[in-house]
Design an enzyme around this catalytic site. Structure first.
Site, short mmCIF file in Angstrom:
data_model
loop_
_atom_site.label_atom_id
_atom_site.label_comp_id
_atom_site.label_asym_id
_atom_site.label_seq_id
_atom_site.Cartn_x
_atom_site.Cartn_y
_atom_site.Cartn_z
N GLY A 190 0.79 -1.01 0.15
CA GLY A 190 -0.03 -0.10 -0.05
C GLY A 190 0.74 1.07 0.04
O GLY A 190 1.46 1.46 1.06
N ILE A 194 0.09 6.14 5.29
CA ILE A 194 0.80 5.36 6.23
C ILE A 194 2.24 4.89 5.39
O ILE A 194 3.25 4.88 5.72
CB ILE A 194 0.08 4.16 6.93
CG1 ILE A 194 -1.03 4.94 7.65
CG2 ILE A 194 1.24 3.25 7.79
CD1 ILE A 194 -1.80 4.09 8.48
N SER A 279 -0.07 -1.56 5.03
CA SER A 279 -1.03 -0.31 5.06
C SER A 279 -2.10 0.05 3.91
O SER A 279 -1.54 0.59 2.96
CB SER A 279 0.17 0.94 5.00
OG SER A 279 0.82 0.77 4.07
N HIS A 454 9.87 38.52 3.54
CA HIS A 454 11.06 37.98 2.78
C HIS A 454 12.20 37.73 3.63
O HIS A 454 12.43 38.62 4.68
CB HIS A 454 11.17 39.21 1.66
CG HIS A 454 12.47 38.85 0.87
ND1 HIS A 454 12.62 37.61 -0.03
CD2 HIS A 454 13.73 38.95 1.00
CE1 HIS A 454 13.57 37.66 -0.45
NE2 HIS A 454 14.62 38.68 -0.03
P1 FAD Z 1 -9.47 7.33 17.00
O1 FAD Z 1 -8.31 8.08 17.20
O2 FAD Z 1 -9.21 6.01 16.48
O3 FAD Z 1 -10.13 7.04 18.56
C1 FAD Z 1 -11.09 6.40 18.93
C2 FAD Z 1 -10.84 6.07 20.43
O4 FAD Z 1 -12.06 5.25 20.75
C3 FAD Z 1 -9.72 5.05 20.52
O5 FAD Z 1 -9.01 5.31 21.77
C4 FAD Z 1 -10.26 3.61 20.72
O6 FAD Z 1 -9.50 2.86 21.90
C5 FAD Z 1 -11.61 4.21 21.81
N1 FAD Z 1 -12.71 3.10 21.42
C6 FAD Z 1 -13.33 2.41 20.40
N2 FAD Z 1 -14.17 1.64 20.92
C7 FAD Z 1 -14.57 1.95 21.94
C8 FAD Z 1 -15.44 1.55 23.05
N3 FAD Z 1 -16.59 0.72 22.62
N4 FAD Z 1 -15.38 2.09 24.14
C9 FAD Z 1 -14.43 2.90 24.51
N5 FAD Z 1 -13.52 3.41 23.83
C10 FAD Z 1 -13.41 2.85 22.73
N6 FAD Z 1 -4.58 12.12 10.71
C11 FAD Z 1 -4.03 13.41 10.57
O7 FAD Z 1 -5.03 14.28 10.42
N7 FAD Z 1 -2.77 13.47 10.45
C12 FAD Z 1 -1.74 12.74 10.63
O8 FAD Z 1 -0.60 12.96 10.78
C13 FAD Z 1 -2.29 11.33 10.87
N8 FAD Z 1 -1.17 10.51 10.72
C14 FAD Z 1 -1.66 9.06 11.06
C15 FAD Z 1 -0.62 7.99 11.13
C16 FAD Z 1 -1.04 6.93 11.33
C17 FAD Z 1 0.16 5.77 11.55
C18 FAD Z 1 -2.38 6.39 11.31
C19 FAD Z 1 -2.77 5.20 11.65
C20 FAD Z 1 -3.20 7.55 11.34
C21 FAD Z 1 -3.05 8.81 11.22
N9 FAD Z 1 -3.91 9.89 10.79
C22 FAD Z 1 -3.60 11.12 10.93
C23 FAD Z 1 -5.44 9.31 11.19
C24 FAD Z 1 -5.89 9.87 12.44
O9 FAD Z 1 -5.03 9.25 13.45
C25 FAD Z 1 -7.47 9.59 12.63
O10 FAD Z 1 -8.08 10.24 11.69
C26 FAD Z 1 -7.82 9.86 13.81
O11 FAD Z 1 -7.13 9.39 15.01
C27 FAD Z 1 -9.49 9.59 13.82
O12 FAD Z 1 -9.87 10.06 15.15
P2 FAD Z 1 -11.12 9.43 16.01
O13 FAD Z 1 -11.43 10.35 17.26
O14 FAD Z 1 -12.14 9.40 15.08
O15 FAD Z 1 -10.59 7.86 16.25
P1 NAI Z 2 -4.60 5.04 2.54
O1 NAI Z 2 -5.80 4.70 1.82
O2 NAI Z 2 -3.91 6.18 2.47
O3 NAI Z 2 -3.51 4.01 1.45
C1 NAI Z 2 -3.89 2.61 1.29
C2 NAI Z 2 -3.11 2.34 -0.05
O4 NAI Z 2 -3.24 0.64 -0.20
C3 NAI Z 2 -3.89 2.71 -1.46
O5 NAI Z 2 -3.01 3.61 -2.16
C4 NAI Z 2 -4.39 1.58 -1.90
O6 NAI Z 2 -4.77 1.69 -3.26
C5 NAI Z 2 -3.59 0.36 -1.55
N1 NAI Z 2 -4.12 -0.87 -1.28
C6 NAI Z 2 -5.39 -1.34 -0.73
N2 NAI Z 2 -5.34 -2.48 -1.13
C7 NAI Z 2 -4.26 -3.05 -1.53
C8 NAI Z 2 -3.70 -4.60 -1.80
N3 NAI Z 2 -4.56 -5.53 -1.44
N4 NAI Z 2 -2.62 -4.60 -2.44
C9 NAI Z 2 -1.93 -3.29 -2.69
N5 NAI Z 2 -2.24 -2.34 -2.35
C10 NAI Z 2 -3.52 -1.85 -1.81
O7 NAI Z 2 -4.45 3.86 3.57
P2 NAI Z 2 -3.20 4.07 4.93
O8 NAI Z 2 -1.84 4.23 4.37
O9 NAI Z 2 -3.53 2.55 5.46
O10 NAI Z 2 -4.03 4.96 5.86
C11 NAI Z 2 -5.20 5.12 6.46
C12 NAI Z 2 -5.67 6.41 6.69
O11 NAI Z 2 -4.98 6.95 7.82
C13 NAI Z 2 -5.45 7.10 5.39
O12 NAI Z 2 -6.37 7.18 4.59
C14 NAI Z 2 -5.46 8.56 6.34
O13 NAI Z 2 -6.81 9.05 6.23
C15 NAI Z 2 -4.96 8.44 7.52
N6 NAI Z 2 -3.74 8.80 7.51
C16 NAI Z 2 -3.30 10.08 7.77
C17 NAI Z 2 -2.05 10.76 7.86
C18 NAI Z 2 -1.81 11.97 7.41
O14 NAI Z 2 -2.78 12.75 7.45
N7 NAI Z 2 -0.58 12.44 7.20
C19 NAI Z 2 -0.86 9.72 7.80
C20 NAI Z 2 -1.35 8.24 8.07
C21 NAI Z 2 -2.58 7.72 7.90
#
Ligand code: FAD
Ligand code: NAI
Length: 475
Positions: A190, A194, A279, A454
């Site tokens: 992917g 991520i 991912s 600037h």
């Molecule tokens: P979450 O952050 O997933 O929080 C949900 C919470 O609910 C968790 O603590 C979970 O344990 C809890 N929960 C679930 N079910 C229950 C239940 N039944 N009872 C009690 N608690 C529960 N987004 C960005 O904008 N910028 C970034 O740089 C970015 N980087 C990312 C990097 C990675 C590696 C990943 C995986 C995601 C990244 N994201 C980024 C995406 C971002 O993390 C999510 O969009 C965001 O966390 C969503 O917020 P949320 O509050 O909806 O859910």
């Molecule tokens: P993503 O949707 O960004 O990327 C997933 C990729 O995997 C896509 O390009 C898709 O075509 C590919 N893919 C799907 N199935 C596949 C398969 N079977 N084989 C090969 N490729 C395949 O999802 P990702 O990276 O897992 O992140 C999840 C979400 O978390 C993002 O969409 C984003 O919303 C959030 N995130 C945001 C960040 C930020 O804002 N900087 C950083 C990291 C995550």
């Protein structure tokens, strides 16, 4: 005995904890339940974002960017370093420290705003007089009753069929942020956000990183000009990116992971790596919520079904963030949280989905807001484009980072800004100006007429706006 609240929020990620704070600011009595547990068994509010997402990934991206600067670029500045070493253990410990600061910060904010926090899993109970029961199971065992309930349970990583995450060899984002020794060969399935961010982290540390992506286009949702430039730079940096692949069997054993795949010409290939990050997107967290019993409707993708205003099918039950439709971004979740809290309090909360910025924190960073050129072409809207390369920006030259460009798209007749796309240094910060401009329905000329400091990278934004009218001053 149940405890009664105006609002019960399930989940303390960026959506839930911000909704809870905003509701409390508006004078409502608020409970927030979160299940995330730290290594000591204590609460770790902040959700995916704080624990295994935005925050730890940015900590590792910063550490490894520093390392790459020290190993590759400091010498250009006349700085020689002998015996440079990477201490992965210390880098991970620093990241864990940053996460803890954020967890503690949220607990402090709950206290400050008088939000009652419950550490445990929340699930719907009965519909009762005056609201809904939410049962908390875990460290806190309670029955809460909320007049309103906000579901903010977030999302979890999607695994490949037949290759579950073991977090040792086959890693989700969780394991990818905790690799304790630089792997010689790292596979990533992917090439999304991520994959590129975590692939960059471990490439900078010295791993040979191969990314396998199913789609034929690189970063298909990104403006084509920007995606092309980013692909060129990432490939030059050493990321091996294969597009249009089909993943076959994935096997993990003592030697590592082997992935059978078919390339874009239909030829069978095998990739052998020490570790594999998968991912390929994320799935909404609705398990354990007892959603079916409550009668909460889900859509065909398993998201809690909501309207524009985050209302579910049940009165006074709302849902926000990753568990509902729309981009999975922390700031989108936060905006929905604020808007829902305001609606509950009788105000007119609002989220403008057209001005949600996206950032990919690679180096160079990629950031955008609004529509891409391909979307405008598809919709038949007539537009003007202008771009400006960082190569011609004095601050970028002084920084020693002249990769990329700023690109503006504006309506052909009215000059209203329709999209801004950046690949280059500090794109994550530069994009804010474009978001503000679009919120105020500014024209490209508005930006072109504003005084920018600037030397600054933001002058590239002004010049790109000038380029829409074909009158750049420094190119
Ligand atoms: P979450 O952050 O997933 O929080 C949900 C919470 O609910 C968790 O603590 C979970 O344990 C809890 N929960 C679930 N079910 C229950 C239940 N039944 N009872 C009690 N608690 C529960 N987004 C960005 O904008 N910028 C970034 O740089 C970015 N980087 C990312 C990097 C990675 C590696 C990943 C995986 C995601 C990244 N994201 C980024 C995406 C971002 O993390 C999510 O969009 C965001 O966390 C969503 O917020 P949320 O509050 O909806 O859910
Ligand atoms: P993503 O949707 O960004 O990327 C997933 C990729 O995997 C896509 O390009 C898709 O075509 C590919 N893919 C799907 N199935 C596949 C398969 N079977 N084989 C090969 N490729 C395949 O999802 P990702 O990276 O897992 O992140 C999840 C979400 O978390 C993002 O969409 C984003 O919303 C959030 N995130 C945001 C960040 C930020 O804002 N900087 C950083 C990291 C995550």
């Amino acid at each position: 005995m149940s405890k009664n609240f105006d609002v019960v929020v399930i989940g303390a990620g960026p959506g839930g904890y911000i909704a809870a704070i905003r509701a409390a600011q508006l004078g409502l009595s608020v409970a927030c339940i979160d299940a995330w547990t730290n290594a000591q068994g204590g609460p770790a509010p902040g959700g995916t974002c704080t624990n295994v997402g935005c925050i730890p990934s940015k900590a590792l991206l910063q550490s490894t960017e520093n390392y790459e600067h020290a190993s590759l670029h400091f010498k250009d500045h006349g700085i020689q370093i002998k015996g440079l070493e990477l201490d992965v253990g210390r880098m991970l410990a620093r990241k864990d420290g940053v996460v803890k600061q954020n967890n503690d910060g949220i607990l402090y904010l709950f206290k400050k705003n008088k939000v009652s926090f419950f550490h445990g899993r929340g699930g719907f109970g009965a519909k009762v007089e005056g609201g809904y029961e939410v049962k908390v199971a875990g460290n806190s065992e309670e029955v809460l009753v909320g007049k309103h309930v906000i579901v903010a349970t977030g999302s979890s990583p999607r695994a490949l069929p037949g290759a579950p995450f073991d977090e040792k060899l086959i890693l989700s984002n969780d394991g990818a942020l905790a690799i304790d020794e630089v792997p010689n060969r790292l596979g990533v399935i992917g090439a999304g956000v991520i994959g590129l961010e975590m692939g960059s982290v471990w490439r900078r540390c010295g791993a040979e990183v191969t990314i396998l992506e199913a789609l034929p286009a690189f970063l298909g949702a990104v403006d084509e000009t920007i995606a092309k430039e980013a692909h060129k730079v990432f490939t030059k940096q050493g990321l091996k990116i294969h597009l249009g692949v089909k993943i076959g069997a994935v096997k993990a054993d003592k030697k590592g992971v082997s992935i059978d795949w078919t390339d874009d010409q239909g030829a069978a290939q095998t990739l052998a790596v020490d570790k594999l990050i998968v991912s390929i997107g994320r799935v909404p967290n609705t398990g354990g919520l007892n959603a079916e019993a409550a009668g909460l409707a889900l859509d065909e993708r398993g998201n809690v079904k909501v309207d524009e205003a985050c209302r579910t099918n049940l009165p006074n039950i709302w849902a926000i963030g990753d568990v509902v439709r729309g981009p999975m971004l922390a700031h989108k979740a936060e905006e929905e949280g604020v808007a829902v809290a305001e609606r509950i309090a009788g105000q007119h909360g609002h989220v403008n989905f057209n001005t949600i910025p996206w950032v990919i924190y690679t180096s160079p960073e990629i950031a955008w807001v609004g529509q891409t050129e391909q979307q405008l072409k598809q919709s038949g809207r007539s537009y003007k484009a202008g771009s400006f390369p960082f190569m011609a920006n004095g601050r970028a030259r002084a920084l020693g980072d002249t990769t990329g460009m700023v690109k503006f798209l504006a309506d052909a007749k009215t000059d209203e800004i329709l999209g801004v796309h950046i690949v280059g240094p500090m794109a994550s910060e530069l994009i804010s100006e474009a978001v503000v401009a679009m919120e105020f329905k500014a024209s490209a000329e508005d930006i072109a007429r504003i005084c920018h400091a600037h030397p600054s990278l933001s002058e590239a934004t002004k010049e790109a706006a000038l380029a829409v009218d074909k009158r750049t001053l420094n190119l």
